[in-house]
Design an enzyme around this catalytic site. Structure first.
Site, PDB file in Angstrom:
ATOM      1  N   LYS A 194      76.099 -54.513  43.612  1.00 52.21           N
ATOM      2  CA  LYS A 194      75.264 -54.784  42.443  1.00 52.21           C
ATOM      3  C   LYS A 194      73.828 -55.036  42.864  1.00 52.21           C
ATOM      4  CE  LYS A 194      76.027 -59.757  41.749  1.00 52.21           C
ATOM      5  NZ  LYS A 194      76.425 -60.764  40.766  1.00 52.21           N
ATOM      6  N   GLY A 227      67.474 -42.578  26.953  1.00 54.82           N
ATOM      7  CA  GLY A 227      68.343 -42.142  25.864  1.00 54.82           C
ATOM      8  C   GLY A 227      68.827 -43.323  25.041  1.00 54.82           C
ATOM      9  N   ALA A 228      70.076 -43.238  24.576  1.00 53.31           N
ATOM     10  CA  ALA A 228      70.630 -44.292  23.717  1.00 53.31           C
ATOM     11  C   ALA A 228      70.612 -45.660  24.393  1.00 53.31           C
ATOM     12  CB  ALA A 228      72.053 -43.926  23.311  1.00 53.31           C
ATOM     13  N   ALA A 229      70.709 -45.691  25.722  1.00 53.83           N
ATOM     14  CA  ALA A 229      70.679 -46.967  26.454  1.00 53.83           C
ATOM     15  C   ALA A 229      69.366 -47.712  26.230  1.00 53.83           C
ATOM     16  CB  ALA A 229      70.901 -46.722  27.939  1.00 53.83           C
ATOM     17  N   SER A 246      70.936 -42.074  30.828  1.00 50.11           N
ATOM     18  CA  SER A 246      71.058 -42.605  32.191  1.00 50.11           C
ATOM     19  C   SER A 246      70.144 -43.804  32.402  1.00 50.11           C
ATOM     20  CB  SER A 246      70.750 -41.549  33.248  1.00 50.11           C
ATOM     21  OG  SER A 246      69.378 -41.204  33.215  1.00 50.11           O
ATOM     22  N   THR A 289      76.561 -46.166  32.130  1.00 47.86           N
ATOM     23  CA  THR A 289      75.805 -44.930  32.191  1.00 47.86           C
ATOM     24  C   THR A 289      75.844 -44.452  33.634  1.00 47.86           C
ATOM     25  OG1 THR A 289      73.727 -43.851  31.529  1.00 47.86           O
ATOM     26  CG2 THR A 289      73.541 -46.046  32.529  1.00 47.86           C
ATOM     27  N   TYR A 290      74.948 -43.560  34.010  1.00 50.06           N
ATOM     28  CA  TYR A 290      74.906 -43.079  35.392  1.00 50.06           C
ATOM     29  C   TYR A 290      73.496 -43.260  35.941  1.00 50.06           C
ATOM     30  CZ  TYR A 290      72.901 -38.907  33.233  1.00 50.06           C
ATOM     31  OH  TYR A 290      72.108 -38.056  32.512  1.00 50.06           O
TER      32      TYR A 290
END
Length: 116
Positions: free
Chosen positions: A9, A73-75, A25, A57-58
């Site tokens: 992390k 994007g949506a994130a 992403s 996400t990636y």
């Protein structure tokens, strides 16, 4: 049997950008990716300490040394610049591999730079 184990992390980085009009992403400074052992296109979980949002996400590589953390994007609806997030990766392992696994934890500074 395989188990899904906490691999690494990036703990408490600041979001620097949120780009809604993007395919998706999270863009992460390549230095941070390397330090955490996260590969480009690897699935990551994002935990927002400011609002409690969690998403998957990636990862995509951001400019090395830039400190960029950009939700795309949506994130981008889940965090705003200045929010503090934790980026977590997981790995599938056998029971034997998991017994010996030591997760990597990266503690960046206030500018999202790797502290050595």
């Amino acid at each position: 049997m395989l188990v899904n184990i906490f691999k690494s992390k990036i703990h408490r980085v600041k979001v620097t950008q949120a780009e809604l009009n993007y395919v998706g992403s999270i863009t992460i400074d390549e230095d941070l990716l390397d330090a955490a052992g996260i590969k480009e296109n690897e699935k990551v979980q994002i935990v927002n300490n400011h609002n409690g949002e969690r998403l998957e996400t990636y990862a995509i590589k951001g400019k090395r040394g830039s400190g960029i953390i950009c939700l795309n994007g949506a994130a981008a609806r889940k965090a705003q610049p200045g929010d503090v997030v934790i980026i977590i990766s997981y790995a599938w392992m056998t029971q034997e591999e998991a017994a010996n696994h030591k997760p990597v934890v990266v503690f960046p500074d206030e500018n999202n730079r790797v502290v050595k």
